[in-house]
Design a protein around this motif. Structure first.
Motif: not given
Length: 130
Positions: A115-126, A103-112, A1-8
């Motif tokens: 990257k956040i979408a991938k961390a939140l939604f690319a897991s097995s629970t997505s 073990g939780f995702a960490f994203c630096e500011k400014p908020t990307e 899955m590419n970044q655009q589909s993660h952000i979607d």
């Protein structure tokens, strides 16, 4: 899955934003609105974040680690107990993240959000969110 589909995957999700810097919180809110997410908050304190968790349906959360003179960890603990995915977004060194959240995702500011979408939604629970 590419970044655009993660952000979607933000579309239609209820995203709690806990951020004490108004301009950053507003920027994240605007970006999430543009992605058709429903922004819960933003909350600027641990207390506000905990109240929103109790009162609102939340699919995921973006948490600033340092809120004024307090750390966001009580909010993270509550989200973890409820199995709600979250990421830490902060300008601070990752060493400030409590060991229990290493073990939780960490994203630096400014908020990307990509990257956040991938961390939140690319897991097995997505798969539960499709």
């Amino acid at each position: 899955m590419n970044q655009q589909s993660h952000i979607d995957l933000f579309a239609g999700k209820r995203i709690l934003v806990v951020e004490d810097e108004y301009f950053i919180a507003d920027e994240v809110r605007q970006k999430l609105d543009h992605l058709q997410a429903v922004v819960v908050g933003p909350a600027s304190s641990v207390e506000e974040g905990l109240v929103l968790i109790e009162q609102e349906k939340i699919d995921a959360a973006i948490l600033d680690v340092h809120l004024g003179d307090e750390f966001v960890f009580p909010v993270a603990e509550k989200l973890d107990q409820l199995d709600i995915p979250f990421v830490f977004a902060t300008g601070y060194d990752p060493a400030f993240i409590s060991e229990e959240f290493s073990g939780f995702a960490f994203c630096e500011k400014p908020t990307e959000l990509e990257k956040i979408a991938k961390a939140l939604f690319a897991s097995s629970t997505s798969s539960d969110w499709h």
